[in-house]
Design an enzyme around this catalytic site. Structure first.
Site, PDB file in Angstrom:
ATOM      1  CD  GLN A   1       6.682 -11.369  10.913  1.00 17.92           C
ATOM      2  OE1 GLN A   1       7.817 -11.385  10.438  1.00 17.92           O
ATOM      3  NE2 GLN A   1       5.970 -10.261  10.920  1.00 17.92           N
TER       4      GLN A   1
ATOM      5  CB  ILE B   1       1.560   6.535   4.967  1.00 20.54           C
ATOM      6  CG1 ILE B   1       3.043   6.766   4.651  1.00 20.54           C
ATOM      7  CG2 ILE B   1       0.654   7.131   3.890  1.00 20.54           C
ATOM      8  CD1 ILE B   1       3.465   8.211   4.562  1.00 20.54           C
TER       9      ILE B   1
ATOM     10  CG  HIS C   1       4.173  -1.644   2.109  1.00 18.74           C
ATOM     11  ND1 HIS C   1       2.879  -2.082   1.975  1.00 18.74           N
ATOM     12  CD2 HIS C   1       4.664  -2.284   3.200  1.00 18.74           C
ATOM     13  CE1 HIS C   1       2.599  -2.947   2.928  1.00 18.74           C
ATOM     14  NE2 HIS C   1       3.648  -3.090   3.691  1.00 18.74           N
TER      15      HIS C   1
ATOM     16  CG  HIS D   1      -0.295  -0.276   2.523  1.00 21.94           C
ATOM     17  ND1 HIS D   1       0.633   0.598   3.055  1.00 21.94           N
ATOM     18  CD2 HIS D   1      -0.399  -1.300   3.418  1.00 21.94           C
ATOM     19  CE1 HIS D   1       1.044   0.145   4.227  1.00 21.94           C
ATOM     20  NE2 HIS D   1       0.448  -1.020   4.467  1.00 21.94           N
ATOM     21  CB  SER D   2       0.170   4.886  -0.020  1.00 20.29           C
ATOM     22  OG  SER D   2      -0.849   4.739  -0.934  1.00 20.29           O
TER      23      SER D   2
HETATM   24  N1  ATP Z   1       1.050   3.113   7.238  1.00 15.08           N
HETATM   25  C1  ATP Z   1       2.352   2.895   7.168  1.00 15.08           C
HETATM   26  N2  ATP Z   1       3.208   3.936   7.149  1.00 15.08           N
HETATM   27  C2  ATP Z   1       4.543   3.726   7.113  1.00 15.08           C
HETATM   28  N3  ATP Z   1       5.114   2.504   7.088  1.00 15.08           N
HETATM   29  C3  ATP Z   1       4.315   1.444   7.097  1.00 15.08           C
HETATM   30  C4  ATP Z   1       2.898   1.571   7.135  1.00 15.08           C
HETATM   31  N4  ATP Z   1       2.346   0.341   7.137  1.00 15.08           N
HETATM   32  C5  ATP Z   1       3.375  -0.534   7.122  1.00 15.08           C
HETATM   33  N5  ATP Z   1       4.550   0.132   7.090  1.00 15.08           N
HETATM   34  C6  ATP Z   1       5.885  -0.460   7.127  1.00 15.08           C
HETATM   35  O1  ATP Z   1       6.083  -1.303   6.022  1.00 15.08           O
HETATM   36  C7  ATP Z   1       6.972  -2.354   6.403  1.00 15.08           C
HETATM   37  C8  ATP Z   1       6.353  -3.657   6.021  1.00 15.08           C
HETATM   38  O2  ATP Z   1       5.187  -3.843   6.792  1.00 15.08           O
HETATM   39  P1  ATP Z   1       4.108  -4.954   6.497  1.00 15.08           P
HETATM   40  O3  ATP Z   1       4.394  -5.582   5.196  1.00 15.08           O
HETATM   41  O4  ATP Z   1       3.894  -5.780   7.699  1.00 15.08           O
HETATM   42  O5  ATP Z   1       2.814  -4.064   6.245  1.00 15.08           O
HETATM   43  P2  ATP Z   1       1.679  -3.696   7.206  1.00 15.08           P
HETATM   44  O6  ATP Z   1       0.728  -2.867   6.454  1.00 15.08           O
HETATM   45  O7  ATP Z   1       2.270  -3.188   8.477  1.00 15.08           O
HETATM   46  O8  ATP Z   1       1.022  -5.098   7.441  1.00 15.08           O
HETATM   47  P3  ATP Z   1       0.252  -5.628   8.672  1.00 15.08           P
HETATM   48  O9  ATP Z   1      -1.138  -5.207   8.416  1.00 15.08           O
HETATM   49  O10 ATP Z   1       0.535  -7.048   8.527  1.00 15.08           O
HETATM   50  O11 ATP Z   1       0.837  -5.101   9.932  1.00 15.08           O
HETATM   51  C9  ATP Z   1       7.191  -2.230   7.908  1.00 15.08           C
HETATM   52  O12 ATP Z   1       8.419  -1.553   8.134  1.00 15.08           O
HETATM   53  C10 ATP Z   1       6.028  -1.381   8.322  1.00 15.08           C
HETATM   54  O13 ATP Z   1       6.275  -0.626   9.496  1.00 15.08           O
HETATM   55  C1  PAF Z   2       9.744  -6.460   9.031  1.00 16.90           C
HETATM   56  C2  PAF Z   2       8.893  -7.585   8.465  1.00 16.90           C
HETATM   57  C3  PAF Z   2       8.918  -7.529   6.946  1.00 16.90           C
HETATM   58  C4  PAF Z   2       9.537  -8.909   8.887  1.00 16.90           C
HETATM   59  O1  PAF Z   2       8.799  -9.996   8.398  1.00 16.90           O
HETATM   60  C5  PAF Z   2       7.450  -7.538   8.995  1.00 16.90           C
HETATM   61  O2  PAF Z   2       7.412  -7.713  10.364  1.00 16.90           O
HETATM   62  C6  PAF Z   2       6.728  -6.309   8.544  1.00 16.90           C
HETATM   63  O3  PAF Z   2       6.307  -6.336   7.405  1.00 16.90           O
HETATM   64  O4  PAF Z   2       6.606  -5.333   9.307  1.00 16.90           O
HETATM   65  N1  BAL Z   3       3.653  -5.218  10.311  1.00 16.12           N
HETATM   66  C1  BAL Z   3       4.061  -6.188  11.295  1.00 16.12           C
HETATM   67  C2  BAL Z   3       3.906  -7.578  10.837  1.00 16.12           C
HETATM   68  C3  BAL Z   3       2.966  -8.394  11.651  1.00 16.12           C
HETATM   69  O1  BAL Z   3       2.139  -7.859  12.394  1.00 16.12           O
HETATM   70  O2  BAL Z   3       3.025  -9.625  11.576  1.00 16.12           O
END
Ligand code: ATP
Ligand code: PAF
Ligand code: BAL
Length: 282
Positions: free
Chosen positions: A65, A180, A41, A38-39
């Site tokens: 995890q 974000i 990432h 998403h945005s």
């Molecule tokens: N809204 C956001 N703003 C900034 N960074 C983000 C955001 N959402 C996720 N990230 C970052 O993107 C990286 C990958 O996160 P991940 O793929 O777990 O996505 P997520 O949206 O956090 O997923 P989940 O819903 O599983 O927690 C991590 O470093 C996470 O902190």
């Molecule tokens: C850092 C990470 C990619 C490790 O699997 C995960 O915890 C996430 O997406 O935040």
């Molecule tokens: N964004 C963190 C990954 C997790 O909750 O598993």
């Protein structure tokens, strides 16, 4: 049409691309993800572009995890559209191994943690940070990037990864980037896709409650009253609260001297079957 990133499925393949880049004196940035991009990432990718000549985005739904009761099986997997989004941003490489590449039969090593990994998420997901730290260390060791980007949305994770990189003297700068959010304040998260339309409306309560509590704490310093009111508001809005707390922003320890410590409010709460987390500076 921007070129598609090269997809590497093995550590050896990734290392071979990295060694070519190193020979050419290029700086390498890495963005670890679990996909369903998403945005939030994509902002990490843009920030990596400012700091590196070549970018690797890893896409790996890391089994270690997740607890057996959690959503590993149903976690969204959208590799084709993820790769298309990364192509738009000119990302050079995607590292998308399968579980056997990362954890072959007989795999026996995990990273064990203390410090910022104690409490908060660990109280509710005891397996979580050793899984994250193990896979992040494996990803960083696979490529030894100059810089790796993480979101503040997962604030405790960012602190744990920073501490690990420092303790293990990994040669990678860990950069944290602001959360974000949607226009209504909800932090972007791949798991927001689990929310029903009604839950999506209620989900805004989490950031609103945190902003309100932060304002109250800044005004009168009474954190416990503000947090108790915040927990009650979340419960009334249909959440089951895991925690809503104020911590030292650097150590994540409990606050002792509220006026003189850097402060971060952190929350985790369930809405139906979706667990949301959020945090803000106070
Ligand atoms: N809204 C956001 N703003 C900034 N960074 C983000 C955001 N959402 C996720 N990230 C970052 O993107 C990286 C990958 O996160 P991940 O793929 O777990 O996505 P997520 O949206 O956090 O997923 P989940 O819903 O599983 O927690 C991590 O470093 C996470 O902190
Ligand atoms: C850092 C990470 C990619 C490790 O699997 C995960 O915890 C996430 O997406 O935040
Ligand atoms: N964004 C963190 C990954 C997790 O909750 O598993």
């Amino acid at each position: 049409m921007p070129a598609s990133p090269i997809i590497h499925r093995t550590v050896d393949d990734l290392r071979s691309a990295v060694s070519d880049w190193r020979r050419d004196g290029l700086r390498i940035g890495m963005v670890p993800t679990m996909g369903a991009l998403h945005s939030g990432h994509l902002e990490l990718v843009r920030a990596a572009r400012e700091r590196a000549d070549r970018i690797i985005v890893s896409i790996f739904v890391n089994p270690t995890q997740f607890a057996p009761t959690e959503d590993f099986g149903s976690y969204p997997r959208t590799e084709t559209s993820d790769v298309a989004k990364l192509a738009e941003l000119g990302v050079e490489a995607v590292f998308a191994p399968n579980a056997n590449e990362m954890y072959p039969t007989g795999y026996s090593t995990t990273v064990s943690l203390a410090g910022p990994a104690i409490g908060l998420e660990t109280d509710f997901r005891p397996h979580f940070f050793s899984g994250v730290a193990t896979v992040v260390s494996k990803l960083l060791i696979a490529a030894f990037p100059d810089v790796a980007m993480f979101g503040e949305k997962d604030y405790q994770q960012l602190m744990v990864v920073r501490q690990m990189a420092r303790d293990l003297r990994l040669p990678t700068e860990i950069v944290g980037l602001p959360t974000i959010r949607e226009a209504d304040g909800l932090a972007l998260s791949s798991r927001n896709a689990y929310l029903s339309a009604e839950e999506r409306q209620a989900a805004t309560t989490i950031s609103r409650v945190m902003r309100h509590a932060a304002d109250a704490i800044r005004a009168d310093g009474d954190a416990e009253a503000a947090l108790a009111e915040g927990r009650a508001t979340l419960t009334a809005a249909g959440f089951r609260v895991d925690y809503l707390v104020l911590r030292n922003a650097e150590t994540l320890a409990e606050i002792v001297d509220i006026a003189n410590e850097p402060r971060r409010m952190l929350a985790a709460a369930w809405l139906g079957k979706t667990r949301l987390i959020d945090n803000i500076a106070v």
